[in-house]
Enzyme design. Structure first.
Site, PDB file in Angstrom:
ATOM      1  N   CYS A 181      44.104  31.749  56.786  1.00  0.00           N
ATOM      2  CA  CYS A 181      45.722  31.895  56.420  1.00  0.00           C
ATOM      3  C   CYS A 181      46.518  31.529  57.680  1.00  0.00           C
ATOM      4  CB  CYS A 181      46.065  32.689  55.757  1.00  0.00           C
ATOM      5  SG  CYS A 181      45.011  32.752  54.100  1.00  0.00           S
ATOM      6  N   HIS A 210      53.587  33.745  55.436  1.00  0.00           N
ATOM      7  CA  HIS A 210      52.525  33.359  54.548  1.00  0.00           C
ATOM      8  C   HIS A 210      52.757  33.858  53.055  1.00  0.00           C
ATOM      9  CE1 HIS A 210      48.714  32.401  53.205  1.00  0.00           C
ATOM     10  NE2 HIS A 210      48.419  33.470  53.171  1.00  0.00           N
ATOM     11  N   ASN A 238      49.275  30.498  46.786  1.00  0.00           N
ATOM     12  CA  ASN A 238      48.582  30.543  48.317  1.00  0.00           C
ATOM     13  C   ASN A 238      47.837  29.331  48.941  1.00  0.00           C
ATOM     14  OD1 ASN A 238      47.380  31.266  50.702  1.00  0.00           O
ATOM     15  ND2 ASN A 238      46.841  33.247  49.618  1.00  0.00           N
TER      16      ASN A 238
HETATM   17  O1  UT7 Z   1      45.879  34.656  51.923  1.00  0.00           O
HETATM   18  C1  UT7 Z   1      44.819  35.396  52.139  1.00  0.00           C
HETATM   19  C2  UT7 Z   1      45.098  36.821  51.918  1.00  0.00           C
HETATM   20  N1  UT7 Z   1      44.878  37.157  50.553  1.00  0.00           N
HETATM   21  C3  UT7 Z   1      45.646  37.945  49.999  1.00  0.00           C
HETATM   22  O2  UT7 Z   1      46.666  38.514  50.703  1.00  0.00           O
HETATM   23  C4  UT7 Z   1      45.545  38.354  48.588  1.00  0.00           C
HETATM   24  C5  UT7 Z   1      45.492  39.786  48.429  1.00  0.00           C
HETATM   25  N2  UT7 Z   1      45.319  40.402  47.186  1.00  0.00           N
HETATM   26  C6  UT7 Z   1      46.055  40.403  46.186  1.00  0.00           C
HETATM   27  O3  UT7 Z   1      47.008  39.571  46.234  1.00  0.00           O
HETATM   28  C7  UT7 Z   1      45.749  41.306  45.066  1.00  0.00           C
HETATM   29  O4  UT7 Z   1      44.693  42.187  45.109  1.00  0.00           O
HETATM   30  C8  UT7 Z   1      45.403  40.437  43.600  1.00  0.00           C
HETATM   31  C9  UT7 Z   1      46.418  39.509  43.160  1.00  0.00           C
HETATM   32  C10 UT7 Z   1      44.166  39.576  44.266  1.00  0.00           C
HETATM   33  C11 UT7 Z   1      44.828  41.367  42.761  1.00  0.00           C
HETATM   34  O5  UT7 Z   1      45.874  42.197  42.149  1.00  0.00           O
HETATM   35  P1  UT7 Z   1      45.708  43.852  42.007  1.00  0.00           P
HETATM   36  O6  UT7 Z   1      46.908  44.235  41.338  1.00  0.00           O
HETATM   37  O7  UT7 Z   1      45.114  44.263  43.303  1.00  0.00           O
HETATM   38  O8  UT7 Z   1      44.569  43.796  40.866  1.00  0.00           O
HETATM   39  P2  UT7 Z   1      43.032  44.230  40.978  1.00  0.00           P
HETATM   40  O9  UT7 Z   1      42.070  43.429  41.584  1.00  0.00           O
HETATM   41  O10 UT7 Z   1      43.285  45.731  40.884  1.00  0.00           O
HETATM   42  O11 UT7 Z   1      42.762  43.893  39.195  1.00  0.00           O
HETATM   43  C12 UT7 Z   1      43.446  44.815  38.140  1.00  0.00           C
HETATM   44  C13 UT7 Z   1      42.950  44.151  36.673  1.00  0.00           C
HETATM   45  C14 UT7 Z   1      41.378  44.174  36.622  1.00  0.00           C
HETATM   46  O12 UT7 Z   1      41.122  44.517  35.475  1.00  0.00           O
HETATM   47  P3  UT7 Z   1      40.641  46.071  35.153  1.00  0.00           P
HETATM   48  O13 UT7 Z   1      39.477  46.483  35.823  1.00  0.00           O
HETATM   49  O14 UT7 Z   1      41.987  46.976  35.626  1.00  0.00           O
HETATM   50  O15 UT7 Z   1      40.571  46.177  33.575  1.00  0.00           O
HETATM   51  C15 UT7 Z   1      40.999  42.903  36.619  1.00  0.00           C
HETATM   52  O16 UT7 Z   1      39.803  42.546  36.265  1.00  0.00           O
HETATM   53  O17 UT7 Z   1      43.271  42.923  36.519  1.00  0.00           O
HETATM   54  C16 UT7 Z   1      42.239  42.214  36.167  1.00  0.00           C
HETATM   55  N3  UT7 Z   1      42.064  40.773  36.609  1.00  0.00           N
HETATM   56  C17 UT7 Z   1      42.766  39.768  35.968  1.00  0.00           C
HETATM   57  N4  UT7 Z   1      43.325  39.755  34.646  1.00  0.00           N
HETATM   58  C18 UT7 Z   1      43.870  38.767  34.356  1.00  0.00           C
HETATM   59  C19 UT7 Z   1      41.855  40.199  37.982  1.00  0.00           C
HETATM   60  N5  UT7 Z   1      42.467  39.180  37.905  1.00  0.00           N
HETATM   61  C20 UT7 Z   1      42.827  38.479  36.743  1.00  0.00           C
HETATM   62  C21 UT7 Z   1      43.432  37.531  36.410  1.00  0.00           C
HETATM   63  N6  UT7 Z   1      43.931  37.317  34.958  1.00  0.00           N
HETATM   64  N7  UT7 Z   1      43.248  36.097  37.030  1.00  0.00           N
END
Ligand code: UT7
Length: 346
Positions: free
Chosen positions: A132, A273, A303
């Site tokens: 990125c 970004h 993204n």
């Molecule tokens: O460009 C390169 C750099 N990349 C980034 O900067 C990305 C950085 N990371 C992020 O933006 C965030 O960490 C994410 C958007 C990827 C994830 O957000 P989060 O608030 O950290 O969610 P999480 O990974 O803690 O997941 C929370 C819940 C989980 O369920 P449980 O375990 O709490 O029951 C996941 O399984 O959300 C669930 N989940 C989803 N639910 C519906 C994860 N992905 C999805 C989805 N739809 N697509």
């Protein structure tokens, strides 16, 4: 705190001599016409529009056509940048393409772009792998070449066709990404205070496993096992990257400000970004740059990795939001973890 996450200019590489500098002569971008909304994804995987938009700010993403390759998108963005710059392709002295989704491992996507544009057959070009941060890294290199007088006109493209390299069975990552390209043409500044005032680039190899494509390279060559385990696709530990992104992006912005003796209030536009609006909330909080001065297009584009900043820049320019003399900061962070910033007087 010291080090690159401290946001202190003295922790960064020393700034180079200021003259002759470089400036952005023209910008361009390209987004595929095919749009896939969160609601479309709801129909094919266990996700929801509510989850994606509330956790990331993303509403839709553009997905390339089956017959489109990265160089095709890069070429369209580059043609628009050349047109805006009033520069012929034959006037280019160097082509830099930031990408992690090249047409082929060899040769570089830059060679396809050279051929597509009709640039000189001896015009050098290369791909740059900084995920990125690819555009910021490319801008930094291009600025150094122009500033040193080695090259006059350098094309910097950020392009990604991420829809072909994300794991569509991993809902935690695939919903985040989109395809697109952005480009700028850099040329000599005019000693009027306008141009690229600083660039700072960083990388932390201790974070490799948090965001990588583990298979298909020389470490784990392509095999039936790699294919079965989908190791040839993007793997991300989102929460780790998220925390690093807030710190790294904020620190690089603060370093850019300090290096130019500027305060947050001196910045007209932060062009960051576009990975997650919640990351940008953190950057706003840590840098003090007000939200209304942060250009955000993630709802439409998702993204697009290295293409993200130059797409946003061109959209802001063409919308008339960016005016001559304004101070802009670009920042990006991704796989590596690699990150950086640039401060530009438009
Ligand atoms: O460009 C390169 C750099 N990349 C980034 O900067 C990305 C950085 N990371 C992020 O933006 C965030 O960490 C994410 C958007 C990827 C994830 O957000 P989060 O608030 O950290 O969610 P999480 O990974 O803690 O997941 C929370 C819940 C989980 O369920 P449980 O375990 O709490 O029951 C996941 O399984 O959300 C669930 N989940 C989803 N639910 C519906 C994860 N992905 C999805 C989805 N739809 N697509």
């Amino acid at each position: 705190m010291t080090g690159p996450l401290s946001g202190r200019a003295e922790s960064a590489a020393p700034l180079r001599a200021r003259q002759p500098g470089s400036r952005i002569l023209g910008t361009g971008h390209y987004l595929p016409s095919n749009v896939v909304t969160n609601r479309d994804l709801e129909k094919v995987m266990d996700t929801s529009d509510e989850w994606i938009s509330s956790r990331t700010g993303i509403t839709q993403r553009h997905i390339a056509a089956p017959d489109e390759a990265s160089s095709d998108m890069a070429t369209k963005a580059a043609q628009r940048a050349l047109e805006a710059a009033g520069i012929a392709a034959t006037d280019l002295d160097l082509i830099i393409v930031g990408t992690i989704s090249p047409d082929m491992p060899m040769p570089s996507t830059a060679m396809f772009v050279q051929r597509n544009l009709g640039a000189r057959k001896d015009c050098p070009g290369f791909d740059l792998s900084a995920a990125c941060a690819g555009f910021i890294y490319g801008l930094s290199i291009a600025d150094a070449y122009v500033r040193s007088g080695i090259y006059k006109h350098v094309l910097v493209v950020g392009v990604e066709l991420l829809s072909r390299i994300v794991n569509w069975e991993d809902r935690t990552s695939c919903v985040l990404f989109g395809d697109g390209a952005g480009a700028v043409v850099l040329g000599p500044a005019k000693n009027d205070g306008r141009g690229v005032l600083s660039t700072h680039i960083y990388a932390d190899g201790s974070m490799i496993e948090s965001l990588c494509i583990p298979g298909g390279g020389s470490r784990t060559p392509f095999s039936a096992e790699v294919l079965a385990k989908k190791q040839h696709l993007v793997h991300m530990v989102g929460t780790e990257v998220f925390k690093y992104a807030v710190k790294g992006l904020s620190a690089s912005v603060l370093t850019a400000l300090e290096a130019n003796n500027m305060a947050p209030g001196d910045i007209d536009w932060l062009i960051p970004h576009q990975a997650n609006v919640r990351i940008l909330d953190g950057v706003q909080h840590r840098t003090g740059i007000p939200k209304e001065r942060i250009f955000i297009n993630i709802a439409d584009t998702a993204n697009t990795s290295s293409a993200s900043v130059p797409i946003a820049l061109d959209q802001a320019v063409r919308a008339g939001k960016i005016q001559p003399g304004q101070a802009l900061v670009f920042c990006a962070l991704g796989g590596g973890i690699a990150w950086g910033s640039a401060l530009v007087r438009w």
